[in-house]
Enzyme design. Structure first.
Site, PDB file in Angstrom:
ATOM      1  N   GLY A 183       0.790  -1.237   0.000  1.00  0.00           N
ATOM      2  CA  GLY A 183       0.000   0.000   0.000  1.00  0.00           C
ATOM      3  C   GLY A 183       0.819   1.282   0.000  1.00  0.00           C
ATOM      4  N   LYS A 186       6.789  16.853  -3.904  1.00  0.00           N
ATOM      5  CA  LYS A 186       7.233  17.143  -2.529  1.00  0.00           C
ATOM      6  C   LYS A 186       8.371  18.172  -2.532  1.00  0.00           C
ATOM      7  CE  LYS A 186       5.524  12.671  -1.029  1.00  0.00           C
ATOM      8  NZ  LYS A 186       5.793  11.227  -1.055  1.00  0.00           N
TER       9      LYS A 186
END
Ligand code: HSE
Length: 345
Positions: A209, A227
């Site tokens: 995940g 980011k």
């Protein structure tokens, strides 16, 4: 007791992490800090909507996560709202935006956030799209309406990163930033060092995940570039547009590259970096060969790390989770505590 009403957009992993934390620690927060968080509304484009002005019990939400009908299974609280209608009509103090990341134009999340701010609601988001691409307009909207926008979870999930830079390192003079900002690629590189193939390692990252819905965003460095764009604005206060970040991912690295680096006491890492030279800032995302003694070289698996190089303190390194349900849910708690000035003692 201060009551804070939350309206949630998105009913996926991050929402589940947030609900879990409130379920386990909500009473403790009330006792310790005199603040109670109530989830009064929640909507998801695939899993329905729910509403209760007195707060939807967190136990019911945890059951709904497991139910195939999602929020529609909450028959007493089911609602027909979409995200915009929920923002417009639900009684809420904070909109928590956790919808999917879109690095093309930041939509629809940017529209949701703008609507909430214009209605004088605080916003907390973990969504990289709107913050990497449209932060300036959202920040000025927040200012205009006297509310706040919390974005800590957009970089390194709940590991303190942006607020540390803004509130604690600003005066130290940050000269450069280097980070392992994407868990999926660091996990793949670590697994390849242990002899796994690229394909096997990526499949495992997807199973765990960490990976984005489309893992191209991870392996080609788009997620890390988002980011870096966020860090340029919020940590360095020298915004570099996302589109201007020189970006290369890890898909060109071979098993041979990785093993021959190891033989020389080095490791390949996908590094996002920002470097100030006078008024110029260079921003890159690319695989870099780090010697074993580099502070980021030993950061392995899905863990993230950031190195702030400062004038007054020298190097400051922060290592911690960069993804995960509760880890990202905790970033939302940090932002809520900051907005409501929650402090111990
Ligand atoms: N896909 C991202 C990662 C999730 O692997 O780091 C957190 O932004």
């Amino acid at each position: 007791m201060q009551e804070v009403r939350l309206a949630l957009i998105g009913f996926g992993n991050v929402a589940q992490g947030l609900v879990q934390i409130l379920h386990q620690r909500g009473e403790q927060f009330a006792r310790q800090y005199g603040i109670e968080f109530l989830i009064t509304a929640i909507t998801d484009r695939n899993r329905g909507s729910a509403f209760d002005p007195n707060g939807i019990p967190t136990a019911s939400l945890l059951e709904a996560f497991q139910h195939p009908g999602g929020l529609r299974s909450l028959s007493n609280q089911a609602a027909e709202w979409d995200a915009l209608e929920m923002i417009q009509h639900s009684p809420s103090d904070v909109v928590v935006e956790m919808s999917y990341t879109n690095l093309q134009d930041g939509e629809p999340a940017t529209t949701y956030i703008a609507e909430a701010l214009s209605r004088k609601k605080h916003v907390v988001t973990t969504n990289k799209g709107p913050i990497a691409l449209r932060y300036e307009e959202l920040a000025s909207l927040a200012k205009m309406h006297g509310v706040q926008i919390g974005v800590e979870g957009t970089v390194m999930s709940g590991t303190p990163t942006l607020r540390v830079a803004r509130e604690m390192l600003d005066g130290a003079g940050i000269r450069s930033i280097q980070g392992i900002l994407n868990g999926t690629t660091n996990f793949i590189l670590t697994q390849m060092e242990c002899g796994k193939s690229y394909e096997e390692a990526l499949a495992e990252a997807q199973r765990q995940g960490y990976a984005e819905a489309d893992p191209t965003g991870d392996v080609e460095g788009y997620d890390a570039a988002a980011k870096v764009a966020i860090l340029s604005r919020l940590a360095l206060n020298a915004p570099v547009p996302y589109a201007n970040i020189e970006r290369r991912g890890i898909s060109g690295l071979t098993a041979e590259d990785i093993s021959s680096a190891r033989a020389k006491g080095m490791r390949w890492k996908l590094i996002g970096s920002l470097e100030k030279k006078g008024d110029e800032v260079t921003a890159t995302v690319r695989p870099e060969l780090l010697p074993d003694e580099h502070p980021l070289a030993s950061v392995s698996g899905a863990t993230n790390a950031i190195l702030y190089r400062t004038d007054l303190l020298g190097d400051v390194v922060i290592i911690g989770p960069g993804a995960g349900r509760e880890q990202t849910g905790y970033a939302i708690i940090q932002d809520l505590f900051a907005i409501y000035n929650v402090r111990k003692g």
